[in-house]
Design an enzyme around this catalytic site. Structure first.
Site: not given
Length: 424
Positions: A54, A191
């Site tokens: 990320c 998630g």
């Protein structure tokens, strides 16, 4: 052509999340990307690995030096972007600088959260995928093995890990800023990966009222939920149930947003405008950025969390100095290995030539002994003959040289020729 160690990419410092999410490589895309990279450059790229998280997307290569200039175009083309959109955000490192960068990344010195340990596991995953794709060779294999060793040494001999602040801990603090005590809060995790697991661990520690895990695979959601006595739901149920949650933390591998502006607006109306904290740790983002405009929503991205967790304590600064010293030493060691590896063929040739000369002279000496020559005379002759053979090249070169070249040769000769020392 010579082969250099090259590192190329962008990270949370060089590029905002809006740029990073456009060049991120989901795990199932990394292998095709490696194949495309090596196909595009042919023999110019001998080995390669892609690290995509990320906070960064980086390509590590063992490649011919000129490749570094063409990598931006390849990355832009692969992601259907214009090269000019990426160029201002990219960094490129070669040789010493590329090795140092790899060591710093694995040690957590280049992370948004100084000293965070997750990056080491992510780098190991990147290496595993590169190995499975047949994209690693001797050079990068050695680089990454030493990278992992350096990261371990940094964490063992400095306080860099002890003083790190995780993104998960930062998410809890942001929620507490809005709600104070979280004992009455309902928390939803979207998630079921490593980052969500870390966040769930931190939130569970403060005792929220309820925890729920939403995931495309309900089986994976249940595995994580069982650890925290949490509920589960499918992603398809989000539109009908999202209004129930005060804190929402999302981190999936989806290429498109999961929570859109319209869905969140409806949830806020159903909540009668009670505030909600939303933490988007995904790249590409799971939550549409426009959601931040809603007055009752506190939306935080990975960049926002990064700004929260940056702290410059004296202990951490001291740990960084120690870590950098370890890295500098290990960079020198790796580069010594690399340069030594490059001259191995020449060293082998010298060794083989010397052995051939010795064997030739030895055979001549054996023939003299077979004819009945005195062993002492033969040994004297053999020693003289070998000396003349080994000195012929250096002496001839010295005689042909002049000026600065001769001075340089005179300085080098004592280090190149064998010496003996006798005790008196």
């Amino acid at each position: 052509m010579s082969v250099d160690v090259l590192t190329f990419g962008l990270n949370h410092v060089s590029a905002p999340v809006a740029v990073r999410e456009r060049v991120s490589f989901p795990m199932d895309v990394v292998r095709p990307a490696l194949e495309g990279l090596r196909s595009a450059f042919g023999s110019g790229v001998r080995e390669a690995a892609i690290l995509s998280t990320c906070n960064r997307t980086e390509i590590y290569c063992a490649a011919e030096p000129h490749v570094i200039e063409r990598l931006p175009d390849w990355m832009a083309d692969f992601n259907s972007l214009k090269s000019g959109d990426l160029t201002p955000h990219l960094y490129r490192y070669q040789q010493n600088d590329a090795v140092r960068h790899a060591f710093r990344v694995a040690s957590g010195l280049d992370s948004m959260v100084l000293g965070e340990p997750q990056i080491l596991g992510q780098m190991k995953d990147a290496v595993r995928v590169a190995e499975q794709a047949g994209a690693l060779g001797t050079l990068l294999h050695q680089l990454f093995q030493r990278t992992f060793s350096v990261a371990k040494e940094v964490r063992s001999h400095t306080a860099i890990g002890a003083h790190s602040v995780s993104m998960a801990a930062a998410a809890v603090r942001l929620a507490e800023r809005v709600f104070g005590d979280l004992s009455d809060a309902n928390v939803l995790f979207i998630g079921a990966g490593e980052m969500i697991e870390l966040c769930a661990t931190h939130f569970a520690a403060v005792g929220p009222k309820n925890i729920c895990v939403a995931n495309r695979s309900i089986e994976r959601a249940e595995v994580l939920a069982n650890r925290f006595s949490a509920q589960t739901m499918r992603l398809s149920d989000l539109p009908d149930r999202i209004e129930q949650y005060d804190v929402i933390v999302s981190c999936t591998a989806s290429s498109l947003p999961i929570l859109g502006l319209g869905m969140v607006e409806r949830a806020i109306r159903a909540r009668r405008h009670r505030p909600v904290v939303m933490v988007d740790l995904a790249v590409p983002r799971d939550i549409e950025p426009e959601v931040a405009r809603l007055s009752d929503v506190y939306l935080y991205s990975v960049d926002d969390l990064g700004r929260v967790v940056q702290r410059g304590t004296d202990a951490r600064k001291a740990a960084v100095v120690q870590a950098e010293a370890i890295i500098d030493t290990q960079v020198q060691n790796f580069m010594h290995w690399l340069y030594t590896r490059e001259i191995v063929p020449a060293l082998v040739d010298v060794q083989q030539n010397a052995e051939q000369v010795s064997q030739f002279e030895l055979e001549r000496a054996k023939r003299l002994l077979a004819r009945g020559e005195s062993p002492d005379d033969v040994l004297q002759w053999l020693a003289h003959s070998l000396t003349q053979k080994y000195l012929h090249g250096p002496m001839a070169e010295l005689n042909r040289s002049e000026g600065p070249q001769r001075e340089q040769l005179l300085e080098m000769l004592p280090r190149l020729l064998p010496t003996t020392s006798r005790r008196r």
